[in-house]
Design a protein around this motif. Sequence first.
Motif, PDB file in Angstrom:
ATOM      1  N   TYR A 123       0.795  -1.286  -0.063  1.00 23.53           N
ATOM      2  CA  TYR A 123       0.044  -0.018  -0.170  1.00 23.53           C
ATOM      3  C   TYR A 123       0.870   1.277   0.116  1.00 23.53           C
TER       4      TYR A 123
ATOM      5  N   THR B  69      -8.940   2.462  -2.747  1.00 28.50           N
ATOM      6  CA  THR B  69      -9.331   2.963  -1.449  1.00 28.50           C
ATOM      7  C   THR B  69      -8.610   2.256  -0.152  1.00 28.50           C
TER       8      THR B  69
ATOM      9  N   GLU C 229      -9.309   3.689   8.723  1.00 26.01           N
ATOM     10  CA  GLU C 229      -8.740   4.765   8.277  1.00 26.01           C
ATOM     11  C   GLU C 229      -7.681   4.324   7.343  1.00 26.01           C
ATOM     12  N   PRO C 230      -7.919   3.786   5.989  1.00 27.86           N
ATOM     13  CA  PRO C 230      -6.828   3.407   5.322  1.00 27.86           C
ATOM     14  C   PRO C 230      -6.124   4.806   4.811  1.00 27.86           C
ATOM     15  N   SER C 231      -4.936   4.825   5.224  1.00 22.99           N
ATOM     16  CA  SER C 231      -4.113   5.980   4.926  1.00 22.99           C
ATOM     17  C   SER C 231      -2.609   5.617   5.169  1.00 22.99           C
ATOM     18  N   PRO C 232      -1.864   6.328   4.328  1.00 28.07           N
ATOM     19  CA  PRO C 232      -0.284   6.174   4.678  1.00 28.07           C
ATOM     20  C   PRO C 232       0.035   6.035   6.030  1.00 28.07           C
ATOM     21  N   LYS C 233      -0.424   6.862   6.791  1.00 27.77           N
ATOM     22  CA  LYS C 233      -0.324   6.990   8.157  1.00 27.77           C
ATOM     23  C   LYS C 233      -0.619   5.713   9.131  1.00 27.77           C
ATOM     24  N   THR C 234      -1.835   5.151   8.882  1.00 25.59           N
ATOM     25  CA  THR C 234      -2.103   3.861   9.592  1.00 25.59           C
ATOM     26  C   THR C 234      -1.328   2.635   8.913  1.00 25.59           C
TER      27      THR C 234
END
Length: 429
Positions: free
Chosen positions: A255, A275, A328-333
């Motif tokens: 991801y 997503t 919360e799919p994001s680069p941070k998580t």
Amino acid sequence: MWRGGATAASAARALRSRLLPDPIHHPATSLAPIASARAASSAPSAAAANTVVEEAAAAVSVSQQAGSVSDALRHYGRCYWELSKARLSALVVATSGAGYVLGSGNIVDNAGLCCTCIGTMMVAASANTLNQVFEIKNDAKMKRTMRRPLPSGRISPAHAAMWATSVGAAGTALLAWKTNGMAAGLAASNLVLYAFVYTPLKQIHPINTWVGAVVGAIPPLLGWAAASTELSLNAMILPAALYYWQIPHFMALAYLCRNDYLAGGYRMFSFADPTGKRTAWVSLRNCLYMLPLGLFAYNWGLTSEWFSLEASLLTLGLTIGALSFVLEPSPKTARRMFYGSLLYLPAFMGGLLLHRLPNSEKAHNFAQKSELDGVLYGADLQDEERVRQKREDRKLSRVQSRPPVAYASVAPFPFLPVPIYVPSQAHEL
């Protein structure tokens, strides 16, 4: 005063002109003695200077050769280090060594452990090198891999393939020689699976992630087989943990590096998931699969009861990271879950080794073997005793069947006829 000095000077010049020829009118005659004297005086110094120059040139050439050899060794050593992916190979060696310790009995064979780790390192280096040989064009398109030895041209593909073949064959031979055939077979099969199945699948189908997880789960089995020469149900705890751990680990990496993998032409699961929801759910599902592994390790007699609690807490922490990635799919998580997976694996393996119980099956097999050897040894002693007794019985029967009177009469009276010996049974009849 001045006039007297001038007169003395003119008189000195006149005397010198009479003694020495004029250098203007007789240049050759005037310079020849000086030139010959200078040549005679400078001949030894010129020879010495030539010797010094030759020695200096030889020293420079030797230093240049030594410098070129050291530079070549440094260059190829660096290339071999990068081709082997030394950090990844070290992780593989760590899992193999942990499997060896878990499969050992009360005492761990340090020599066998070292040979297993060295052989595993060599086979892993060979597999990683072949992986880069097959992916030169793909690595050249990715920012993360374009500086590797093959895409950058620091080493040729033929040289890298020769290095991979030699080190892989040597590692497999070492495992077969110092451990057993099962460990060597697992190493060779893992090399083939990684280089010739997983590597091409990366450009064909997203299932490559699950095939790569199988590759990562084999090294602890290799270590267990090297220590105990067999595989049991207890041997599956660490391979199962590695298999399920690799899925969220690589899902988070795919991801984060989605665009880079897309530029390299690799088919990853995250390509069809813009997503990130499906990628996060796959990560969470595999984290849940790891929750009962600590309990299984305790119930199957591999570890003490404390490990079940520690493993559950560790897996729960990784599961919470995967759950935050789902919400919360994001680069941070994703990055948080990725770093959490890096901390999880060494903690899990450390707990296994800390709370491990000796391999009861190996001890039981050893006891059975000792008992069987004792029984066989006792049977051999009984057989020897029977043979000895039979020999003594035969000797005794021979002595009893001889006619004592006849043999006694022969020696002192050789001139007399030998008496006839008649058994007592004949008289009774």
